[in-house]
Design a protein around this motif. Structure first.
Motif, PDB file in Angstrom:
ATOM      1  N   ASP A  47       0.802  -1.224   0.000  1.00  0.00           N
ATOM      2  CA  ASP A  47       0.000   0.000   0.000  1.00  0.00           C
ATOM      3  C   ASP A  47       0.835   1.273   0.000  1.00  0.00           C
ATOM      4  O   ASP A  47       0.466   2.262  -0.632  1.00  0.00           O
ATOM      5  CB  ASP A  47      -0.935   0.031   1.215  1.00  0.00           C
ATOM      6  CG  ASP A  47      -2.041  -1.002   1.134  1.00  0.00           C
ATOM      7  OD1 ASP A  47      -2.234  -1.586   0.052  1.00  0.00           O
ATOM      8  OD2 ASP A  47      -2.704  -1.215   2.161  1.00  0.00           O
ATOM      9  N   GLU A  48       1.939   1.272   0.706  1.00  0.00           N
ATOM     10  CA  GLU A  48       2.702   2.510   0.895  1.00  0.00           C
ATOM     11  C   GLU A  48       3.904   2.657  -0.028  1.00  0.00           C
ATOM     12  O   GLU A  48       4.440   3.744  -0.172  1.00  0.00           O
ATOM     13  CB  GLU A  48       3.176   2.605   2.339  1.00  0.00           C
ATOM     14  CG  GLU A  48       2.037   2.697   3.328  1.00  0.00           C
ATOM     15  CD  GLU A  48       2.535   2.792   4.754  1.00  0.00           C
ATOM     16  OE1 GLU A  48       3.749   2.924   4.969  1.00  0.00           O
ATOM     17  OE2 GLU A  48       1.685   2.735   5.656  1.00  0.00           O
ATOM     18  N   CYS A  49       4.333   1.577  -0.611  1.00  0.00           N
ATOM     19  CA  CYS A  49       5.545   1.660  -1.434  1.00  0.00           C
ATOM     20  C   CYS A  49       5.310   1.151  -2.856  1.00  0.00           C
ATOM     21  O   CYS A  49       5.434   1.902  -3.806  1.00  0.00           O
ATOM     22  CB  CYS A  49       6.677   0.876  -0.764  1.00  0.00           C
ATOM     23  SG  CYS A  49       8.239   0.971  -1.651  1.00  0.00           S
ATOM     24  N   LEU A  50       4.935  -0.104  -2.973  1.00  0.00           N
ATOM     25  CA  LEU A  50       4.840  -0.704  -4.304  1.00  0.00           C
ATOM     26  C   LEU A  50       3.723  -0.088  -5.146  1.00  0.00           C
ATOM     27  O   LEU A  50       3.913   0.161  -6.331  1.00  0.00           O
ATOM     28  CB  LEU A  50       4.643  -2.215  -4.184  1.00  0.00           C
ATOM     29  CG  LEU A  50       5.741  -2.960  -3.418  1.00  0.00           C
ATOM     30  CD1 LEU A  50       5.423  -4.439  -3.328  1.00  0.00           C
ATOM     31  CD2 LEU A  50       7.108  -2.723  -4.036  1.00  0.00           C
ATOM     32  N   TRP A  68      12.161   3.668   1.322  1.00  0.00           N
ATOM     33  CA  TRP A  68      10.955   3.401   2.092  1.00  0.00           C
ATOM     34  C   TRP A  68      11.297   2.594   3.349  1.00  0.00           C
ATOM     35  O   TRP A  68      10.814   2.886   4.430  1.00  0.00           O
ATOM     36  CB  TRP A  68       9.923   2.657   1.233  1.00  0.00           C
ATOM     37  CG  TRP A  68       8.672   2.382   1.995  1.00  0.00           C
ATOM     38  CD1 TRP A  68       7.601   3.208   2.128  1.00  0.00           C
ATOM     39  CD2 TRP A  68       8.388   1.221   2.782  1.00  0.00           C
ATOM     40  NE1 TRP A  68       6.658   2.627   2.940  1.00  0.00           N
ATOM     41  CE2 TRP A  68       7.115   1.398   3.353  1.00  0.00           C
ATOM     42  CE3 TRP A  68       9.076   0.048   3.054  1.00  0.00           C
ATOM     43  CZ2 TRP A  68       6.526   0.452   4.186  1.00  0.00           C
ATOM     44  CZ3 TRP A  68       8.491  -0.900   3.883  1.00  0.00           C
ATOM     45  CH2 TRP A  68       7.232  -0.693   4.436  1.00  0.00           C
ATOM     46  N   ARG A  69      12.150   1.574   3.196  1.00  0.00           N
ATOM     47  CA  ARG A  69      12.531   0.722   4.323  1.00  0.00           C
ATOM     48  C   ARG A  69      13.223   1.533   5.419  1.00  0.00           C
ATOM     49  O   ARG A  69      12.906   1.388   6.605  1.00  0.00           O
ATOM     50  CB  ARG A  69      13.465  -0.408   3.861  1.00  0.00           C
ATOM     51  CG  ARG A  69      13.808  -1.403   4.967  1.00  0.00           C
ATOM     52  CD  ARG A  69      14.969  -2.290   4.566  1.00  0.00           C
ATOM     53  NE  ARG A  69      16.217  -1.561   4.449  1.00  0.00           N
ATOM     54  CZ  ARG A  69      16.979  -1.192   5.494  1.00  0.00           C
ATOM     55  NH1 ARG A  69      16.621  -1.457   6.723  1.00  0.00           N
ATOM     56  NH2 ARG A  69      18.108  -0.534   5.286  1.00  0.00           N
ATOM     57  N   VAL A  70      14.135   2.408   5.035  1.00  0.00           N
ATOM     58  CA  VAL A  70      14.845   3.236   6.014  1.00  0.00           C
ATOM     59  C   VAL A  70      13.855   4.145   6.733  1.00  0.00           C
ATOM     60  O   VAL A  70      13.884   4.261   7.961  1.00  0.00           O
ATOM     61  CB  VAL A  70      15.970   4.049   5.333  1.00  0.00           C
ATOM     62  CG1 VAL A  70      16.531   5.100   6.262  1.00  0.00           C
ATOM     63  CG2 VAL A  70      17.078   3.097   4.866  1.00  0.00           C
ATOM     64  N   ASP A  71      12.954   4.769   5.990  1.00  0.00           N
ATOM     65  CA  ASP A  71      11.947   5.628   6.611  1.00  0.00           C
ATOM     66  C   ASP A  71      11.067   4.814   7.559  1.00  0.00           C
ATOM     67  O   ASP A  71      10.801   5.236   8.690  1.00  0.00           O
ATOM     68  CB  ASP A  71      11.087   6.297   5.539  1.00  0.00           C
ATOM     69  CG  ASP A  71      10.027   7.192   6.134  1.00  0.00           C
ATOM     70  OD1 ASP A  71      10.390   8.157   6.834  1.00  0.00           O
ATOM     71  OD2 ASP A  71       8.823   6.916   5.918  1.00  0.00           O
ATOM     72  N   ARG A  76       9.353   6.319  11.585  1.00  0.00           N
ATOM     73  CA  ARG A  76       7.931   6.120  11.845  1.00  0.00           C
ATOM     74  C   ARG A  76       7.688   5.312  13.106  1.00  0.00           C
ATOM     75  O   ARG A  76       8.095   4.156  13.201  1.00  0.00           O
ATOM     76  CB  ARG A  76       7.298   5.401  10.659  1.00  0.00           C
ATOM     77  CG  ARG A  76       7.368   6.223   9.401  1.00  0.00           C
ATOM     78  CD  ARG A  76       6.865   5.496   8.214  1.00  0.00           C
ATOM     79  NE  ARG A  76       5.656   4.735   8.507  1.00  0.00           N
ATOM     80  CZ  ARG A  76       5.042   3.980   7.629  1.00  0.00           C
ATOM     81  NH1 ARG A  76       5.502   3.887   6.419  1.00  0.00           N
ATOM     82  NH2 ARG A  76       3.966   3.322   7.959  1.00  0.00           N
ATOM     83  N   PRO A  77       7.020   5.901  14.093  1.00  0.00           N
ATOM     84  CA  PRO A  77       6.693   5.140  15.301  1.00  0.00           C
ATOM     85  C   PRO A  77       5.644   4.066  14.985  1.00  0.00           C
ATOM     86  O   PRO A  77       4.812   4.243  14.100  1.00  0.00           O
ATOM     87  CB  PRO A  77       6.128   6.189  16.257  1.00  0.00           C
ATOM     88  CG  PRO A  77       5.839   7.382  15.445  1.00  0.00           C
ATOM     89  CD  PRO A  77       6.580   7.286  14.165  1.00  0.00           C
ATOM     90  N   HIS A  78       5.735   2.960  15.697  1.00  0.00           N
ATOM     91  CA  HIS A  78       4.822   1.836  15.495  1.00  0.00           C
ATOM     92  C   HIS A  78       4.071   1.577  16.796  1.00  0.00           C
ATOM     93  O   HIS A  78       4.689   1.446  17.860  1.00  0.00           O
ATOM     94  CB  HIS A  78       5.601   0.585  15.089  1.00  0.00           C
ATOM     95  CG  HIS A  78       6.288   0.715  13.761  1.00  0.00           C
ATOM     96  ND1 HIS A  78       5.895   0.018  12.654  1.00  0.00           N
ATOM     97  CD2 HIS A  78       7.333   1.480  13.360  1.00  0.00           C
ATOM     98  CE1 HIS A  78       6.671   0.330  11.623  1.00  0.00           C
ATOM     99  NE2 HIS A  78       7.556   1.219  12.032  1.00  0.00           N
ATOM    100  N   PRO A  86      11.157   1.182  14.921  1.00  0.00           N
ATOM    101  CA  PRO A  86      11.901  -0.074  15.055  1.00  0.00           C
ATOM    102  C   PRO A  86      13.359   0.146  15.452  1.00  0.00           C
ATOM    103  O   PRO A  86      13.910  -0.626  16.240  1.00  0.00           O
ATOM    104  CB  PRO A  86      11.774  -0.708  13.667  1.00  0.00           C
ATOM    105  CG  PRO A  86      10.453  -0.212  13.183  1.00  0.00           C
ATOM    106  CD  PRO A  86      10.381   1.212  13.676  1.00  0.00           C
ATOM    107  N   ALA A  87      13.983   1.202  14.952  1.00  0.00           N
ATOM    108  CA  ALA A  87      15.376   1.485  15.319  1.00  0.00           C
ATOM    109  C   ALA A  87      15.501   1.816  16.799  1.00  0.00           C
ATOM    110  O   ALA A  87      16.419   1.345  17.481  1.00  0.00           O
ATOM    111  CB  ALA A  87      15.923   2.631  14.466  1.00  0.00           C
TER     112      ALA A  87
END
Length: 98
Positions: A47-50, A68-71, A76-78, A86-87
């Motif tokens: 939905d957000e990238c592909l 996108w993966r780095v962002d 982005r808080p989860h 995640p970091a």
């Protein structure tokens, strides 16, 4: 570059798992809820990238997907991680278990 059929890949994975004492668990066919976390992530990637990008080449796709993966992992808080990225969660985990 070597390409393998899914059957060959499966045999290689099974052999590696056996040698390394890893028990493989498979989702039941047609039961995506067996692996809800990855299904949710796959939907997010779609939905957000592909679906939002037009890839002009494999190199271009790799670049945009990596951005996108780095962002996704650093900015982005989860909610599943208590509002951390995640970091941040990984850093906190490392700090607590060293």
């Amino acid at each position: 570059m070597t390409f393998h059929t899914p059957a060959v890949t499966g045999k290689v994975l099974d052999s590696w798992a056996y040698r390394n004492g890893v028990k493989l668990e498979f989702s039941r066919l047609g039961k995506p809820v067996d692996n809800a976390f990855i299904e949710s992530f796959n939907r997010t990637v779609r939905d957000e990238c592909l679906n939002d990008n037009w890839f002009l080449s494999l190199e271009h796709a790799r670049k945009l997907i990596e951005e996108w993966r780095v962002d996704y992992n650093t900015n982005r808080p989860h909610s599943a991680l208590g509002g951390l990225t995640p970091a941040e969660f990984a850093a906190q985990f490392e700090e607590n278990f060293q």
